[in-house]
Design an enzyme around this catalytic site. Structure first.
Site, PDB file in Angstrom:
ATOM      1  N   ASP A  75      15.859 -46.976 -10.210  1.00 43.54           N
ATOM      2  CA  ASP A  75      16.708 -47.223  -9.049  1.00 43.54           C
ATOM      3  C   ASP A  75      15.977 -47.971  -7.942  1.00 43.54           C
ATOM      4  O   ASP A  75      14.750 -48.027  -7.901  1.00 43.54           O
ATOM      5  CB  ASP A  75      17.171 -45.884  -8.458  1.00 43.54           C
ATOM      6  CG  ASP A  75      16.030 -45.163  -7.726  1.00 43.54           C
ATOM      7  OD1 ASP A  75      14.965 -44.973  -8.343  1.00 43.54           O
ATOM      8  OD2 ASP A  75      16.198 -44.827  -6.537  1.00 43.54           O
ATOM      9  N   LYS A  96      14.793 -38.700 -11.865  1.00 39.41           N
ATOM     10  CA  LYS A  96      16.019 -38.849 -12.632  1.00 39.41           C
ATOM     11  C   LYS A  96      15.903 -40.025 -13.585  1.00 39.41           C
ATOM     12  O   LYS A  96      16.728 -40.220 -14.461  1.00 39.41           O
ATOM     13  CB  LYS A  96      17.202 -39.131 -11.681  1.00 39.41           C
ATOM     14  CG  LYS A  96      17.418 -38.111 -10.606  1.00 39.41           C
ATOM     15  CD  LYS A  96      18.550 -38.641  -9.679  1.00 39.41           C
ATOM     16  CE  LYS A  96      18.509 -37.925  -8.361  1.00 39.41           C
ATOM     17  NZ  LYS A  96      19.396 -38.585  -7.380  1.00 39.41           N
ATOM     18  N   ASP A 145       3.583 -46.663 -13.026  1.00 40.19           N
ATOM     19  CA  ASP A 145       3.134 -47.624 -12.030  1.00 40.19           C
ATOM     20  C   ASP A 145       1.655 -47.331 -11.733  1.00 40.19           C
ATOM     21  O   ASP A 145       0.773 -47.785 -12.454  1.00 40.19           O
ATOM     22  CB  ASP A 145       4.045 -47.455 -10.813  1.00 40.19           C
ATOM     23  CG  ASP A 145       3.811 -48.464  -9.721  1.00 40.19           C
ATOM     24  OD1 ASP A 145       3.531 -49.619 -10.034  1.00 40.19           O
ATOM     25  OD2 ASP A 145       3.920 -48.098  -8.534  1.00 40.19           O
ATOM     26  N   GLU A 152       8.985 -40.840 -19.598  1.00 39.21           N
ATOM     27  CA  GLU A 152       9.090 -41.534 -18.309  1.00 39.21           C
ATOM     28  C   GLU A 152       9.820 -42.863 -18.459  1.00 39.21           C
ATOM     29  O   GLU A 152       9.803 -43.467 -19.525  1.00 39.21           O
ATOM     30  CB  GLU A 152       7.676 -41.824 -17.764  1.00 39.21           C
ATOM     31  CG  GLU A 152       7.240 -40.890 -16.656  1.00 39.21           C
ATOM     32  CD  GLU A 152       7.943 -41.127 -15.316  1.00 39.21           C
ATOM     33  OE1 GLU A 152       9.117 -41.522 -15.285  1.00 39.21           O
ATOM     34  OE2 GLU A 152       7.285 -40.898 -14.290  1.00 39.21           O
ATOM     35  N   ASP A 153      10.436 -43.288 -17.377  1.00 35.77           N
ATOM     36  CA  ASP A 153      11.055 -44.611 -17.358  1.00 35.77           C
ATOM     37  C   ASP A 153       9.994 -45.703 -17.212  1.00 35.77           C
ATOM     38  O   ASP A 153       9.974 -46.680 -17.959  1.00 35.77           O
ATOM     39  CB  ASP A 153      12.093 -44.718 -16.224  1.00 35.77           C
ATOM     40  CG  ASP A 153      11.579 -44.182 -14.884  1.00 35.77           C
ATOM     41  OD1 ASP A 153      10.404 -43.762 -14.801  1.00 35.77           O
ATOM     42  OD2 ASP A 153      12.350 -44.189 -13.905  1.00 35.77           O
ATOM     43  N   ARG A 169      20.888 -47.372 -11.157  1.00 33.83           N
ATOM     44  CA  ARG A 169      20.355 -46.565 -12.256  1.00 33.83           C
ATOM     45  C   ARG A 169      21.164 -46.695 -13.542  1.00 33.83           C
ATOM     46  O   ARG A 169      20.627 -46.587 -14.633  1.00 33.83           O
ATOM     47  CB  ARG A 169      20.356 -45.079 -11.878  1.00 33.83           C
ATOM     48  CG  ARG A 169      19.249 -44.646 -10.956  1.00 33.83           C
ATOM     49  CD  ARG A 169      19.159 -43.117 -10.973  1.00 33.83           C
ATOM     50  NE  ARG A 169      18.479 -42.577  -9.815  1.00 33.83           N
ATOM     51  CZ  ARG A 169      17.158 -42.453  -9.691  1.00 33.83           C
ATOM     52  NH1 ARG A 169      16.374 -42.850 -10.670  1.00 33.83           N
ATOM     53  NH2 ARG A 169      16.625 -41.943  -8.609  1.00 33.83           N
TER      54      ARG A 169
HETATM   55  P1  IMP Z   1       3.459 -43.655 -10.402  1.00 33.70           P
HETATM   56  O1  IMP Z   1       3.068 -44.088 -11.784  1.00 33.70           O
HETATM   57  O2  IMP Z   1       2.994 -42.256 -10.079  1.00 33.70           O
HETATM   58  O3  IMP Z   1       2.998 -44.638  -9.356  1.00 33.70           O
HETATM   59  O4  IMP Z   1       5.019 -43.587 -10.222  1.00 33.70           O
HETATM   60  C1  IMP Z   1       5.911 -43.926 -11.222  1.00 33.70           C
HETATM   61  C2  IMP Z   1       7.308 -43.709 -10.699  1.00 33.70           C
HETATM   62  O5  IMP Z   1       7.578 -44.629  -9.635  1.00 33.70           O
HETATM   63  C3  IMP Z   1       8.337 -44.014 -11.767  1.00 33.70           C
HETATM   64  O6  IMP Z   1       8.671 -42.872 -12.509  1.00 33.70           O
HETATM   65  C4  IMP Z   1       9.502 -44.524 -10.955  1.00 33.70           C
HETATM   66  O7  IMP Z   1      10.284 -43.423 -10.522  1.00 33.70           O
HETATM   67  C5  IMP Z   1       8.862 -45.197  -9.770  1.00 33.70           C
HETATM   68  N1  IMP Z   1       8.734 -46.663  -9.976  1.00 33.70           N
HETATM   69  C6  IMP Z   1       7.608 -47.365 -10.169  1.00 33.70           C
HETATM   70  N2  IMP Z   1       7.852 -48.682 -10.312  1.00 33.70           N
HETATM   71  C7  IMP Z   1       9.190 -48.812 -10.227  1.00 33.70           C
HETATM   72  C8  IMP Z   1      10.085 -49.948 -10.316  1.00 33.70           C
HETATM   73  O8  IMP Z   1       9.712 -51.109 -10.507  1.00 33.70           O
HETATM   74  N3  IMP Z   1      11.418 -49.671 -10.180  1.00 33.70           N
HETATM   75  C9  IMP Z   1      11.893 -48.415  -9.981  1.00 33.70           C
HETATM   76  N4  IMP Z   1      11.106 -47.325  -9.902  1.00 33.70           N
HETATM   77  C10 IMP Z   1       9.754 -47.529 -10.011  1.00 33.70           C
HETATM   78 MG    MG Z   2      10.299 -41.727 -12.505  1.00 32.41          MG
END
Ligand code: IMP
Ligand code: MG
Length: 176
Positions: free
Chosen positions: A156, A41, A100, A96-97, A162
């Site tokens: 979130d 979301k 990570d 994407e927000d 959010r």
């Molecule tokens: P990844 O890149 O597959 O590890 O995951 C990324 C997702 O993890 C993002 O789209 C967020 O939903 C969540 N995420 C990663 N870091 C944060 C953070 O600092 N705050 C909130 N959500 C995060």
């Molecule tokens: Mg996300």
């Protein structure tokens, strides 16, 4: 606000970045078939801001995915809601927000290529480059941040925060 330690990016700073990214995207996608694909979301506020600054005819859709925690390097991702329309011939821009480890998006990118998308690029408001486990080409990157847990602007902690219009670092007291 209770639970917030420090504002990292104000509403104005986010808007400046949205403008910059939208200008580049408008230029790059002039002769393409743009489909914005928001990842639920977290991407909702960014997506809503970005699409209204892109000066092109475009379509948008959403996917909801969740990466399996624990086996993080396996790169396995579960699709909770799939994209509604076929992607053949579409120039997909994943919205994407925050990125990570990069596991979610590297999986999604491969999946969509496999389904016959014409091109796939990524736009994210935030990125934590030091946390990356998958090599991921992010064409449109807003701000790089350090390894802090952030909330707001769609992001979130346990479904909280959010709707904040800014991005903030969470106070440790919230984890307890
Ligand atoms: P990844 O890149 O597959 O590890 O995951 C990324 C997702 O993890 C993002 O789209 C967020 O939903 C969540 N995420 C990663 N870091 C944060 C953070 O600092 N705050 C909130 N959500 C995060
Ligand atoms: Mg996300």
């Amino acid at each position: 606000m209770t639970g917030i330690k420090e504002v990292l990016f104000t509403e104005e700073e986010l808007a400046v970045k949205v403008d910059e990214l939208a200008k580049r995207i408008t230029e790059d996608y002039k002769d393409k078939n743009l489909l914005l694909l928001g990842i639920l979301k977290g991407a909702v506020p960014f997506m809503a801001d970005l699409m209204r600054k892109i000066d092109l005819e475009l379509q948008y859709d959403f996917m909801d995915v969740s990466s399996y925690q624990g086996s993080t390097s396996s790169g396995e991702v579960r699709i909770l809601k799939d994209i509604s329309a076929p992607v053949e011939g579409k120039d997909i821009l994943i919205v994407e927000d925050i990125i990570d480890t990069g596991i979610t998006l590297s999986y999604l990118k491969n999946l969509l290529l496999h389904r016959g998308a014409n091109s796939i690029e990524i736009v994210t408001m935030l990125s934590k480059p030091d946390r990356r486990l998958k090599d991921l080409d992010v064409k449109y990157n807003g701000y790089d941040i350090e390894d802090n847990f952030v909330v707001g602007y769609g992001m979130d902690f346990d479904e909280r925060f959010r709707s904040l219009p800014y991005v903030a670092i969470l106070d440790e007291s919230v984890y307890k």
